[in-house]
Design an enzyme around this catalytic site. Sequence first.
Site, mmCIF file in Angstrom:
data_model
loop_
_atom_site.group_PDB
_atom_site.id
_atom_site.type_symbol
_atom_site.label_atom_id
_atom_site.label_comp_id
_atom_site.label_asym_id
_atom_site.label_seq_id
_atom_site.Cartn_x
_atom_site.Cartn_y
_atom_site.Cartn_z
ATOM 1 N N LYS A 239 0.968 -1.118 -0.177
ATOM 2 C CA LYS A 239 0.337 -0.084 -0.008
ATOM 3 C C LYS A 239 0.968 1.531 0.331
ATOM 4 C CE LYS A 239 -4.400 -2.045 2.014
ATOM 5 N NZ LYS A 239 -3.631 -3.447 2.647
HETATM 6 O O1 LIG Z 1 -5.173 -4.216 0.007
HETATM 7 C C1 LIG Z 1 -5.457 -4.972 0.541
HETATM 8 O O2 LIG Z 1 -5.041 -6.097 0.664
HETATM 9 C C2 LIG Z 1 -6.916 -5.028 1.415
HETATM 10 C C3 LIG Z 1 -7.603 -3.741 1.533
HETATM 11 C C4 LIG Z 1 -8.926 -3.197 1.609
HETATM 12 O O3 LIG Z 1 -9.422 -2.235 1.478
HETATM 13 N N1 LIG Z 1 -8.874 -4.695 2.784
HETATM 14 C C5 LIG Z 1 -8.123 -5.739 3.300
HETATM 15 O O4 LIG Z 1 -8.564 -5.868 3.693
HETATM 16 N N2 LIG Z 1 -6.653 -5.622 2.787
HETATM 17 C C6 LIG Z 1 -6.009 -6.742 2.921
HETATM 18 O O5 LIG Z 1 -6.729 -8.398 2.950
HETATM 19 C C7 LIG Z 1 -5.953 -8.791 3.814
HETATM 20 C C8 LIG Z 1 -7.209 -9.356 4.668
HETATM 21 O O6 LIG Z 1 -7.194 -10.384 5.758
HETATM 22 P P1 LIG Z 1 -8.222 -10.891 5.856
HETATM 23 O O7 LIG Z 1 -9.294 -9.874 6.739
HETATM 24 O O8 LIG Z 1 -7.135 -12.220 7.227
HETATM 25 O O9 LIG Z 1 -8.730 -11.797 4.570
HETATM 26 C C9 LIG Z 1 -5.525 -8.078 4.839
HETATM 27 O O10 LIG Z 1 -3.821 -8.606 4.262
HETATM 28 C C10 LIG Z 1 -5.417 -6.469 4.397
HETATM 29 O O11 LIG Z 1 -4.508 -5.641 4.681
#
Ligand SMILES: O=C(O)c1cc(=O)[nH]c(=O)n1[C@@H]1O[C@H](COP(=O)(O)O)[C@@H](O)[C@H]1O
Length: 281
Positions: A99
């Site tokens: 990011k």
């Molecule tokens: O850019 C991302 O991947 C991201 C954007 C977003 O809007 N929301 C989000 O959860 N993420 C990332 O996606 C992953 C979600 O993880 P889980 O919730 O464990 O599936 C994490 O690494 C967050 O940092």
Amino acid sequence: MSALEPFGTRLRHAMDERGPLCVGIDPHASLLSAWGLNDDIAGLERFTRTVVDSLAGTVAVFKPQIAFFERFGSRGIAVLEKAVEELRAAGALVVMDAKRGDIGSTMAAYAETFLHKDSPLFSDALTVSPYLGYGSLKPAVDLARENGAGLFVLALTSNPEGAEVQHAVREDGRTVGATVLGHLAAENAGETPLGSFGAVVGATLGDLSSYDLAINGPLLAPGIGAQGATPADLPGVFGAAVGNVVPNVSRGVLRYGPDAAGLREAAERFAAEVREAVAAA
Ligand SMILES: O=C(O)c1cc(=O)[nH]c(=O)n1[C@@H]1O[C@H](COP(=O)(O)O)[C@@H](O)[C@H]1O
């Protein structure tokens, strides 16, 4: 390294062959503990090795979250570098979730780190933030194009706090999120089978029919699993664009480790559920 095909083309092929799933590699301290590992560099190393050995040959896309590696300093970054190299060597694509976003001249250095083909952290794509202005990302767009890489630009994020920025309405009547999507549509115009400049759009957001998601590029959709969304929600959120969704699941898969078969079954189950939901849409 020979020249790579554009990221969008490679992504489309990878998801056709291996299934539409991105597994996030997020070594939370709580997961290390649940796997019986210490919250130290040896624990991080073992966790990462297990994910790579269990899934690199079958999952289409991986999204390591760099924060969980940076926590351990340079030794954590060394673990990440090795994982990126091994995942890519096994035929998977790597989206580095870092990011990044800054003024253009600094953005150029971030781009060199993740998008230059000779960098030790070269990744197939990088997550970036457009909230210093979409134009500030130009050095990353240019270097990605040059090296067959891609970007995922934060447009409509999965967290509830994102709305105050992303749903804000500009003087021209468009929301900030819609403006980001518009820039990406322009970036991807005319590309086949899919452009290389994707948007991040949360799977948690409900009906997004007021947004034009037809950007001719991939839509990275985090939020499935631990944040409450399911593959069955995808058609309702993404509508006609659901075929371009790259659903990300991190904790929802990782919680089945350290058993390799458990990890593989979880990833296969999510990919099958996504395929089913997309086919029924
Ligand atoms: O850019 C991302 O991947 C991201 C954007 C977003 O809007 N929301 C989000 O959860 N993420 C990332 O996606 C992953 C979600 O993880 P889980 O919730 O464990 O599936 C994490 O690494 C967050 O940092």
